[in-house]
Design a protein around this motif. Structure first.
Motif, PDB file in Angstrom:
ATOM      1  N   VAL A  77      76.696  72.132 -17.193  1.00  0.00           N
ATOM      2  CA  VAL A  77      77.828  72.038 -18.124  1.00  0.00           C
ATOM      3  C   VAL A  77      77.255  71.855 -19.523  1.00  0.00           C
ATOM      4  O   VAL A  77      76.445  70.958 -19.758  1.00  0.00           O
ATOM      5  N   LEU A  78      77.648  72.730 -20.443  1.00  0.00           N
ATOM      6  CA  LEU A  78      77.142  72.655 -21.824  1.00  0.00           C
ATOM      7  C   LEU A  78      78.282  72.159 -22.719  1.00  0.00           C
ATOM      8  O   LEU A  78      79.275  72.863 -22.906  1.00  0.00           O
ATOM      9  N   PRO A  79      78.159  70.955 -23.261  1.00  0.00           N
ATOM     10  CA  PRO A  79      79.291  70.382 -23.986  1.00  0.00           C
ATOM     11  C   PRO A  79      79.606  71.117 -25.281  1.00  0.00           C
ATOM     12  O   PRO A  79      78.762  71.843 -25.826  1.00  0.00           O
ATOM     13  N   GLY A  80      80.832  70.920 -25.730  1.00  0.00           N
ATOM     14  CA  GLY A  80      81.262  71.499 -27.002  1.00  0.00           C
ATOM     15  C   GLY A  80      82.069  70.470 -27.767  1.00  0.00           C
ATOM     16  O   GLY A  80      82.390  69.400 -27.245  1.00  0.00           O
ATOM     17  N   ILE A  81      82.401  70.805 -29.001  1.00  0.00           N
ATOM     18  CA  ILE A  81      83.204  69.872 -29.807  1.00  0.00           C
ATOM     19  C   ILE A  81      84.670  70.060 -29.438  1.00  0.00           C
ATOM     20  O   ILE A  81      85.236  71.138 -29.633  1.00  0.00           O
ATOM     21  N   THR A  82      85.243  69.022 -28.872  1.00  0.00           N
ATOM     22  CA  THR A  82      86.631  69.122 -28.415  1.00  0.00           C
ATOM     23  C   THR A  82      87.610  69.014 -29.591  1.00  0.00           C
ATOM     24  O   THR A  82      87.280  68.431 -30.635  1.00  0.00           O
ATOM     25  N   ALA A  83      88.800  69.580 -29.388  1.00  0.00           N
ATOM     26  CA  ALA A  83      89.775  69.685 -30.487  1.00  0.00           C
ATOM     27  C   ALA A  83      90.066  68.342 -31.153  1.00  0.00           C
ATOM     28  O   ALA A  83      90.135  68.250 -32.374  1.00  0.00           O
ATOM     29  N   MET A  84      90.215  67.285 -30.349  1.00  0.00           N
ATOM     30  CA  MET A  84      90.620  66.006 -30.975  1.00  0.00           C
ATOM     31  C   MET A  84      89.540  65.473 -31.908  1.00  0.00           C
ATOM     32  O   MET A  84      89.857  64.838 -32.917  1.00  0.00           O
ATOM     33  N   LEU A  85      88.278  65.731 -31.593  1.00  0.00           N
ATOM     34  CA  LEU A  85      87.209  65.215 -32.462  1.00  0.00           C
ATOM     35  C   LEU A  85      87.104  66.041 -33.734  1.00  0.00           C
ATOM     36  O   LEU A  85      86.863  65.512 -34.817  1.00  0.00           O
ATOM     37  N   LEU A 117      78.104  82.855 -17.571  1.00  0.00           N
ATOM     38  CA  LEU A 117      78.591  81.838 -18.502  1.00  0.00           C
ATOM     39  C   LEU A 117      80.112  81.800 -18.396  1.00  0.00           C
ATOM     40  O   LEU A 117      80.787  82.807 -18.631  1.00  0.00           O
ATOM     41  N   VAL A 118      80.636  80.646 -18.012  1.00  0.00           N
ATOM     42  CA  VAL A 118      82.087  80.448 -18.013  1.00  0.00           C
ATOM     43  C   VAL A 118      82.419  79.761 -19.329  1.00  0.00           C
ATOM     44  O   VAL A 118      81.818  78.735 -19.658  1.00  0.00           O
ATOM     45  N   VAL A 119      83.344  80.333 -20.107  1.00  0.00           N
ATOM     46  CA  VAL A 119      83.617  79.758 -21.428  1.00  0.00           C
ATOM     47  C   VAL A 119      85.000  79.104 -21.494  1.00  0.00           C
ATOM     48  O   VAL A 119      85.969  79.595 -20.936  1.00  0.00           O
ATOM     49  N   SER A 120      85.035  77.979 -22.201  1.00  0.00           N
ATOM     50  CA  SER A 120      86.284  77.290 -22.534  1.00  0.00           C
ATOM     51  C   SER A 120      86.274  77.086 -24.041  1.00  0.00           C
ATOM     52  O   SER A 120      85.221  77.137 -24.670  1.00  0.00           O
ATOM     53  N   SER A 121      87.442  76.804 -24.617  1.00  0.00           N
ATOM     54  CA  SER A 121      87.425  76.383 -26.014  1.00  0.00           C
ATOM     55  C   SER A 121      87.063  74.897 -26.041  1.00  0.00           C
ATOM     56  O   SER A 121      87.114  74.219 -25.009  1.00  0.00           O
ATOM     57  N   GLY A 122      86.689  74.388 -27.171  1.00  0.00           N
ATOM     58  CA  GLY A 122      86.373  72.964 -27.298  1.00  0.00           C
ATOM     59  C   GLY A 122      85.249  72.567 -26.367  1.00  0.00           C
ATOM     60  O   GLY A 122      84.169  73.161 -26.364  1.00  0.00           O
ATOM     61  N   ASP A 123      85.525  71.556 -25.558  1.00  0.00           N
ATOM     62  CA  ASP A 123      84.563  71.100 -24.553  1.00  0.00           C
ATOM     63  C   ASP A 123      85.048  71.553 -23.173  1.00  0.00           C
ATOM     64  O   ASP A 123      86.243  71.462 -22.880  1.00  0.00           O
ATOM     65  N   PRO A 124      84.141  72.010 -22.302  1.00  0.00           N
ATOM     66  CA  PRO A 124      84.579  72.552 -21.014  1.00  0.00           C
ATOM     67  C   PRO A 124      85.028  71.471 -20.042  1.00  0.00           C
ATOM     68  O   PRO A 124      85.641  71.764 -19.017  1.00  0.00           O
ATOM     69  N   GLY A 125      84.738  70.211 -20.351  1.00  0.00           N
ATOM     70  CA  GLY A 125      85.147  69.123 -19.471  1.00  0.00           C
ATOM     71  C   GLY A 125      86.472  68.504 -19.875  1.00  0.00           C
ATOM     72  O   GLY A 125      86.950  67.571 -19.225  1.00  0.00           O
ATOM     73  N   ALA A 163      80.431  76.503 -20.495  1.00  0.00           N
ATOM     74  CA  ALA A 163      80.133  76.168 -21.893  1.00  0.00           C
ATOM     75  C   ALA A 163      81.403  75.968 -22.716  1.00  0.00           C
ATOM     76  O   ALA A 163      82.407  76.634 -22.517  1.00  0.00           O
ATOM     77  N   GLY A 164      81.326  75.066 -23.666  1.00  0.00           N
ATOM     78  CA  GLY A 164      82.408  74.852 -24.627  1.00  0.00           C
ATOM     79  C   GLY A 164      82.088  75.567 -25.922  1.00  0.00           C
ATOM     80  O   GLY A 164      80.997  75.402 -26.472  1.00  0.00           O
ATOM     81  N   LEU A 165      83.053  76.361 -26.410  1.00  0.00           N
ATOM     82  CA  LEU A 165      82.832  77.142 -27.635  1.00  0.00           C
ATOM     83  C   LEU A 165      83.270  76.400 -28.890  1.00  0.00           C
ATOM     84  O   LEU A 165      83.259  76.959 -29.982  1.00  0.00           O
ATOM     85  N   GLY A 166      83.686  75.129 -28.729  1.00  0.00           N
ATOM     86  CA  GLY A 166      84.143  74.387 -29.901  1.00  0.00           C
ATOM     87  C   GLY A 166      85.545  74.822 -30.308  1.00  0.00           C
ATOM     88  O   GLY A 166      86.153  75.693 -29.687  1.00  0.00           O
ATOM     89  N   PRO A 167      86.060  74.237 -31.390  1.00  0.00           N
ATOM     90  CA  PRO A 167      87.464  74.456 -31.764  1.00  0.00           C
ATOM     91  C   PRO A 167      87.749  75.815 -32.402  1.00  0.00           C
ATOM     92  O   PRO A 167      88.908  76.196 -32.536  1.00  0.00           O
ATOM     93  N   GLY A 168      86.729  76.526 -32.841  1.00  0.00           N
ATOM     94  CA  GLY A 168      87.004  77.850 -33.424  1.00  0.00           C
ATOM     95  C   GLY A 168      85.911  78.371 -34.342  1.00  0.00           C
ATOM     96  O   GLY A 168      85.504  79.514 -34.233  1.00  0.00           O
TER      97      GLY A 168
END
Ligand code: SAH
Length: 250
Positions: free
Chosen positions: A110-118, A76-84, A8-13
């Motif tokens: 894979v659960l998308p998140g809002i990546t930093a650049m967006l 649940l494996v977590v990343s910031s932003g988008d996990p991809g 999962a992506g946790l988004g930018p913050g």
């Protein structure tokens, strides 16, 4: 209970930028796995085990998560932003490909998140409103020669660009070299946005020209957006709006 693995992506913050789908998966998980600062964004609760791991042990972390899912845990494996995007989803699939056949039969999502650049682009206006590319400036996982080639060709093709991992204490000189490569092709007025800690209380936005940009304007919490030759700035009180028009006329 049947095990599953969600990446999962946790988004930018900001909490409001976590998707409802990810929030639901956090509520259902028995285990959360990830790099320390990302796992700390998950509130502890009974029945949930938090597994914090250090940076740079991505494959080990991925295998651990897969082993737990195989044993029937809901992981649940977590990343910031988008996990991809320069994050854990690829690491998990690398582990699946090299791992035991039984991992291929697991329920993996894979659960998308809002990546930093967006998130950064939205703060600035619409600098990525036309064709753009994304480059990770860290040379931990690829040689610098590849980074430099991609930068040069992207600048020549007049893409807008987003740079992740622009500068760290371990690699202080790379970003300065990247700016030098851009200066070979791009005009000095080219717009460069330094977006730091977007959507957090530490957020700081800075819009500069390529001539004004210095390596010190970026750190590891910064995503750098470089406009195309058409990207422009609308001046107003406070921060300017930076956008790239929808059409290119030759
Ligand atoms: N998967 C993440 C990127 C991980 S790489 C994503 O999709 O956003 C880590 C890099 O992401 C940082 O070095 C920085 O360049 C960028 N980054 C992550 N969160 C950020 C934020 N809130 N503001 C600005 N840049 C951020």
């Amino acid at each position: 209970m049947k095990g599953w693995l969600a990446i999962a992506g946790l988004g930018p913050g900001a909490d409001v930028l976590v998707t409802p789908q990810v929030t639901e998966a956090i509520e259902q998980a028995t285990d959360v796995v990830g790099y320390i600062p990302y796992v700390r964004r998950i509130s502890p609760r009974p029945g949930l085990t938090l597994h914090e791991s250090d940076n740079r042990v991505e494959l080990e972390r991925a295998r651990h998560a897969l082993q737990m899912a195989e044993a029937g845990r809901q992981v649940l494996v977590v990343s910031s932003g988008d996990p991809g995007v320069f994050a854990m989803a690829s690491a998990v699939f690398e582990a699946v490909e090299a791992g035991p056949a039984i991992w291929r039969a697991l329920d993996i999502r894979v659960l998308p998140g809002i990546t930093a650049m967006l998130a950064a682009a939205a703060q600035a206006g619409a600098p990525l409103g036309h064709d753009f590319c994304t480059i990770n400036l860290s040379d931990n996982l690829k040689p610098w020669s590849v980074i430099e080639k991609r930068l040069r060709l992207a600048a020549e093709a007049d893409f807008a660009m987003a740079f992740y991992n622009p500068r760290s204490r371990a690699r202080p000189e790379g970003f300065g070299r990247a700016l030098d490569v851009l200066r070979e092709t791009c005009e000095p007025e080219r717009l460069v946005i330094f977006a730091r800690a977007v959507s957090t209380p530490d957020q700081h936005m800075c819009v500069a020209t390529l001539a004004e940009a210095t390596p010190e304007m970026a750190d590891m919490r910064t995503v750098v957006l470089v406009g195309s030759s058409l990207t422009r700035r609308i001046e107003r009180e406070g921060d300017p709006i930076v956008y790239t028009p929808r059409s290119v006329h030759v």
